[in-house]
Every structure is written in C-alpha cells, then in structure tokens.
Design a protein around this motif. Structure first.
Motif, short mmCIF file in Angstrom:
data_model
loop_
_atom_site.label_atom_id
_atom_site.label_comp_id
_atom_site.label_asym_id
_atom_site.label_seq_id
_atom_site.Cartn_x
_atom_site.Cartn_y
_atom_site.Cartn_z
N ASP A 65 0.43 4.60 3.90
CA ASP A 65 -0.70 5.07 3.09
C ASP A 65 -1.30 3.86 2.38
O ASP A 65 -0.74 3.36 1.40
CB ASP A 65 -0.22 6.11 2.08
N SER A 66 -2.42 3.39 2.88
CA SER A 66 -3.03 2.17 2.33
C SER A 66 -4.07 2.46 1.26
O SER A 66 -4.72 1.54 0.76
CB SER A 66 -3.69 1.37 3.46
N SER A 67 -4.24 3.73 0.87
CA SER A 67 -5.37 4.10 0.01
C SER A 67 -5.33 3.41 -1.36
O SER A 67 -6.36 2.97 -1.87
CB SER A 67 -5.44 5.62 -0.17
N MET A 68 -4.13 3.32 -1.97
CA MET A 68 -4.07 2.72 -3.31
C MET A 68 -4.30 1.21 -3.25
O MET A 68 -5.02 0.66 -4.07
CB MET A 68 -2.73 3.03 -3.97
N TYR A 69 -3.68 0.54 -2.27
CA TYR A 69 -3.90 -0.90 -2.15
C TYR A 69 -5.37 -1.18 -1.82
O TYR A 69 -5.96 -2.12 -2.35
CB TYR A 69 -3.00 -1.52 -1.08
N ALA A 70 -5.96 -0.34 -0.95
CA ALA A 70 -7.37 -0.51 -0.60
C ALA A 70 -8.25 -0.32 -1.84
O ALA A 70 -9.29 -0.96 -1.98
CB ALA A 70 -7.77 0.48 0.49
N HIS A 71 -7.83 0.57 -2.74
CA HIS A 71 -8.56 0.77 -4.00
C HIS A 71 -8.58 -0.52 -4.81
O HIS A 71 -9.64 -0.94 -5.31
CB HIS A 71 -7.91 1.90 -4.81
N PHE A 72 -7.41 -1.16 -4.97
CA PHE A 72 -7.33 -2.41 -5.72
C PHE A 72 -8.14 -3.51 -5.02
O PHE A 72 -8.82 -4.31 -5.67
CB PHE A 72 -5.88 -2.85 -5.87
N LEU A 73 -8.05 -3.55 -3.70
CA LEU A 73 -8.77 -4.55 -2.93
C LEU A 73 -10.28 -4.35 -3.06
O LEU A 73 -11.04 -5.31 -3.24
CB LEU A 73 -8.35 -4.46 -1.46
N PHE A 74 -10.71 -3.09 -3.02
CA PHE A 74 -12.14 -2.79 -3.16
C PHE A 74 -12.66 -3.27 -4.52
O PHE A 74 -13.74 -3.86 -4.60
CB PHE A 74 -12.37 -1.28 -3.02
N GLU A 75 -11.87 -3.04 -5.57
CA GLU A 75 -12.30 -3.47 -6.91
C GLU A 75 -12.41 -4.99 -7.00
O GLU A 75 -13.25 -5.51 -7.73
CB GLU A 75 -11.32 -2.94 -7.96
N ALA A 76 -11.56 -5.70 -6.25
CA ALA A 76 -11.64 -7.15 -6.23
C ALA A 76 -12.88 -7.63 -5.48
O ALA A 76 -13.50 -8.63 -5.85
CB ALA A 76 -10.38 -7.75 -5.61
#
Length: 220
Positions: A90-101
C-alpha cells in the motif's frame, strides 16, 4: 526571406493561442486543447532551472502529458500512478508525503515544472541539494525539524509500501527500530528532534548514505 518571416509568424501565433506545444514541438488538436488546464512556460527556461537537456525535457514532458493530459496532477492521480510501481503493498501514505514534497507551491497540484525541478534535484542535484530535498520530505509539517512522530509515520509508510511479503520477512518492530537508529545517529544534542544541520552533518559523514545519494546520478 518572406517564407522565414511567415514561418516565424505562424510559430508565434501558435504559441499565443496555445495550439502549439513548444516542449514537444507539436500542434495540439482543438479537442485536446480544451482539456488542458495548464501548460509549461517554455523549454529554454526549464533548461536553465534544471540540469536536464532540451531533449531530456521533451522526453519527460511527453511521458508527463501521456499520464496527465490536463497538464497537472492532483494527489489522487499521483497516488494512482505511484501505486503501479508497488503492487504488493500500500503506497498511498508514502505517495502522500512524496506528493507534498513535489507540490512546492502548496496548492494541491503538481504541474510539469514542479515535477521536473524536483526530479532534477533527485537525479542530478548536488549532495547538499539532494539531502535538503530528503529532509523536506521527512519534515512533514515543514517546521524545520524532524520529530520521532514524523519519522515513525515515514517509516510505517515505507514498510506499508514494500508490502508484507518481502523476503526476508520484516518484523513488526522494524519501523520503530529504524526510527531509534535514525535518532541515535542524527540527534546529536539529544533534544528529541533532528535539525537540518544535524541531518546534513551526519549524512555527509556516512559512507553508505553518501553512496546512495549517487545511485541515480545521470539516470534518463
């Protein structure tokens, strides 16, 4: 001379009415134009802002437009694209942090400039640039320091993304152990937070970290 003048006039008009895409060098059809809500400002400017050549930017832009015809990516689309690379987890949370960066303007969307400028830092930036970018990723609330809570969230998101079926199997305590190791190494004054200076100083003295910083040099 007349032919050259006419060609220049046609090129200028295409750029003005946005029917001509300067990054790909192609004419955009009317139907496609109506779905586009954002276009990059120009190739020469991006060459100056990044460490990519014109040719590399054109290749990147074609790929970006293929995935995001509107010219911008919102978080849900970003998560959807990113999840394709990690089907086992489940990459959704890491993708969330990456998107914010990547969302440097904090407006809830990532355009091509946002994307390619960050990508240039990750792939071609100096060691300091890369470490600054990584620090910003881990500093979730952007207050200038990394707390245990922030690092724990990041670690859990990475382990979720990698999936439960990795080999060798990772213990449930692994994220906490990583966080403990991170703070033992980075938090020089033991005040419970890691500052940018502490992060940079420790990383630059760590051979493994420095080696990993060069891993993606000259990719593309």
């Amino acid at each position: 001379m007349k032919s050259t003048s006419q060609d220049q006039s046609l090129s200028d008009s295409r750029e003005l009415d946005r029917s001509y895409d300067p990054l790909t060098g192609s004419i955009v059809e009317d139907g496609e134009l109506s779905t586009v809500c954002y276009r990059p400002e120009g190739l020469d400017r991006l060459v100056q802002q990044t460490k990519f050549s014109k040719k590399e930017l054109q290749v990147l832009y074609r790929g970006f437009k293929n995935e995001c015809p509107s010219g911008v990516v919102n978080e849900e689309t970003f998560k959807s694209i990113y999840s394709q690379f990690f089907p086992q987890g489940d990459s959704s949370m890491y993708a969330h942090f990456l998107f914010e960066a990547f969302d440097t303007q904090n407006n809830g969307s990532v355009n091509f400039e946002d994307f390619v400028i960050s990508l240039s830092i990750i792939l071609r930036g100096s060691i300091t640039d890369k470490l600054n970018w990584a620090f910003n990723l881990y500093d979730i609330n952007k207050d200038g320091c990394i707390t245990r809570e922030e690092m724990t969230e990041i670690m859990h998101s990475i382990y979720d993304m990698m999936g439960k079926y990795t080999y060798p199997h990772m213990k449930d305590s692994a994220p906490k152990e990583h966080v403990d190791s991170f703070f033992q190494k980075m938090d020089k004054n033991n005040d419970g937070v890691v500052t940018m200076d502490e992060f940079l100083e420790t990383c630059q003295k760590d051979g493994n970290i420095m080696q990993s910083m060069h891993m993606f040099d000259n990719v593309i």
